[in-house]
Design an enzyme around this catalytic site. Sequence first.
Site, PDB file in Angstrom:
ATOM      1  N   ARG A 179      72.337  60.291  38.447  1.00  0.00           N
ATOM      2  CA  ARG A 179      73.185  59.180  38.867  1.00  0.00           C
ATOM      3  C   ARG A 179      74.597  59.222  38.307  1.00  0.00           C
ATOM      4  O   ARG A 179      75.578  59.058  39.039  1.00  0.00           O
ATOM      5  CB  ARG A 179      72.600  57.828  38.423  1.00  0.00           C
ATOM      6  CG  ARG A 179      71.546  57.270  39.318  1.00  0.00           C
ATOM      7  CD  ARG A 179      70.533  56.534  38.474  1.00  0.00           C
ATOM      8  NE  ARG A 179      69.819  57.533  37.718  1.00  0.00           N
ATOM      9  CZ  ARG A 179      68.772  58.195  38.210  1.00  0.00           C
ATOM     10  NH1 ARG A 179      68.299  57.891  39.365  1.00  0.00           N
ATOM     11  NH2 ARG A 179      68.199  59.153  37.497  1.00  0.00           N
ATOM     12  N   THR A 180      74.701  59.367  36.988  1.00  0.00           N
ATOM     13  CA  THR A 180      76.020  59.223  36.367  1.00  0.00           C
ATOM     14  C   THR A 180      76.944  60.327  36.867  1.00  0.00           C
ATOM     15  O   THR A 180      78.074  60.074  37.307  1.00  0.00           O
ATOM     16  CB  THR A 180      75.883  59.277  34.832  1.00  0.00           C
ATOM     17  OG1 THR A 180      74.857  58.371  34.456  1.00  0.00           O
ATOM     18  CG2 THR A 180      77.180  58.894  34.152  1.00  0.00           C
ATOM     19  N   LYS A 187      78.240  80.569  23.707  1.00  0.00           N
ATOM     20  CA  LYS A 187      78.712  81.556  22.717  1.00  0.00           C
ATOM     21  C   LYS A 187      79.097  80.867  21.408  1.00  0.00           C
ATOM     22  O   LYS A 187      79.629  81.498  20.500  1.00  0.00           O
ATOM     23  CB  LYS A 187      79.930  82.298  23.257  1.00  0.00           C
ATOM     24  CG  LYS A 187      79.659  83.103  24.500  1.00  0.00           C
ATOM     25  CD  LYS A 187      80.934  83.837  24.935  1.00  0.00           C
ATOM     26  CE  LYS A 187      81.122  83.786  26.428  1.00  0.00           C
ATOM     27  NZ  LYS A 187      82.473  84.152  26.825  1.00  0.00           N
ATOM     28  N   ARG A 205      79.151  63.734  28.976  1.00  0.00           N
ATOM     29  CA  ARG A 205      77.834  63.329  28.465  1.00  0.00           C
ATOM     30  C   ARG A 205      77.418  64.373  27.426  1.00  0.00           C
ATOM     31  O   ARG A 205      77.523  65.573  27.684  1.00  0.00           O
ATOM     32  CB  ARG A 205      76.787  63.245  29.578  1.00  0.00           C
ATOM     33  CG  ARG A 205      75.367  63.052  29.007  1.00  0.00           C
ATOM     34  CD  ARG A 205      74.347  62.713  30.052  1.00  0.00           C
ATOM     35  NE  ARG A 205      74.540  61.357  30.549  1.00  0.00           N
ATOM     36  CZ  ARG A 205      73.688  60.749  31.369  1.00  0.00           C
ATOM     37  NH1 ARG A 205      72.595  61.369  31.765  1.00  0.00           N
ATOM     38  NH2 ARG A 205      73.927  59.527  31.784  1.00  0.00           N
ATOM     39  N   HIS A 236      76.715  53.895  26.479  1.00  0.00           N
ATOM     40  CA  HIS A 236      76.815  54.365  27.871  1.00  0.00           C
ATOM     41  C   HIS A 236      77.606  53.282  28.624  1.00  0.00           C
ATOM     42  O   HIS A 236      77.075  52.562  29.454  1.00  0.00           O
ATOM     43  CB  HIS A 236      75.397  54.530  28.434  1.00  0.00           C
ATOM     44  CG  HIS A 236      75.299  55.293  29.733  1.00  0.00           C
ATOM     45  ND1 HIS A 236      76.394  55.675  30.481  1.00  0.00           N
ATOM     46  CD2 HIS A 236      74.214  55.748  30.410  1.00  0.00           C
ATOM     47  CE1 HIS A 236      75.979  56.320  31.558  1.00  0.00           C
ATOM     48  NE2 HIS A 236      74.676  56.378  31.540  1.00  0.00           N
TER      49      HIS A 236
HETATM   50  N1   CP Z   1      71.371  55.799  34.503  1.00  0.00           N
HETATM   51  C1   CP Z   1      71.683  57.072  34.182  1.00  0.00           C
HETATM   52  O1   CP Z   1      72.456  57.340  33.247  1.00  0.00           O
HETATM   53  O2   CP Z   1      71.065  58.023  34.964  1.00  0.00           O
HETATM   54  P1   CP Z   1      71.283  59.608  34.891  1.00  0.00           P
HETATM   55  O3   CP Z   1      70.735  60.052  33.526  1.00  0.00           O
HETATM   56  O4   CP Z   1      70.521  60.187  36.041  1.00  0.00           O
HETATM   57  O5   CP Z   1      72.755  59.866  34.948  1.00  0.00           O
END
Ligand code: CP
Length: 305
Positions: free
Chosen positions: A53-54, A82, A103, A131
């Site tokens: 999603r993100t 590396k 991320r 998040h």
């Molecule tokens: N909600 C969320 O962060 O989903 P993903 O881990 O699929 O990005």
Amino acid sequence: HMHIISMKEFTRDMIDHVLEVAEEMEPIARSKSSSDLLKGKVLGVLFFEPSTRTRMSFEAAMMRLGGEVLSLGSVDASSVAKGETLADTIRVVAGYSNAIVLRHPMEGAARLASEFSAVPILNAGDGAGHHPTQTFLDLYTIKRESHLEGLKVALAGDLKYGRTVHSLCYALSLYGAEITLVSPPELSMPSEIIEDLKKKNIKVIEESSIEDAIQDVEVLYMTRIQKERFPDPAEYQKVANRLQITPEVLKNAKKNLRIMHPLPRTNEITPQVDKTAHASYFDQSFYGVPIRMALLCLVMGCLNE
Ligand code: CP
């Protein structure tokens, strides 16, 4: 630059502004059309952990704004394999892009990245930390499907390692929420977050029964047990399957209860719940697109104000 690292840095006015911009973006996302607000801009996409999603809603948002995305692809195929440091990777990718979405499994990674980046950093999840862009879409969903002011909400599941609920607590506290926490004792909300909420005069109730908790709330925010964060797999087995939402569990829920979940889910909400009027989690995942369009516009300055 304006970085998006943690919800703690946002005032209620700033959040309300983002939600309003997202409302303007929603028709573009919903009709699957596009604009040219970010034409000529490039978003660097650095994901050191899995995501559906993100990552994809950020990429969709950038494309719907007329911009382009530049992705690291698999970590194994990059120079991270590396031994290149995050700081060096960020310095380099900042030279190729107008903003970077990151991320990373390490708590504090986005903050660290912002110290080395010549362009805005958007935190797409830093380990068990925060998040914030998820929180913006959660707030947007709550505003659309329920109401933000004085919300009665239950946060359930893995409140220890779940970064989405950590970020959400700080945002909800700005709207005078009443927060019920439901988790196995081993996975309770970090005490510093509970203390921060209490300092803001937020009523926090700790409840062990999910059936009891949902009788009085307007939103149930369910989370997955974050298996990948457990140092010991045996500890995960002890708490796996402890909380599960089924139509049976929802028997005494309010008619207007909305169930949210950042997704992915494992087995904490059974598929039978998807058909009920309570289920809001797939709408919630769609709202990631207009929200991330608004956030990309905000950090890359494409709004005329
Ligand atoms: N909600 C969320 O962060 O989903 P993903 O881990 O699929 O990005």
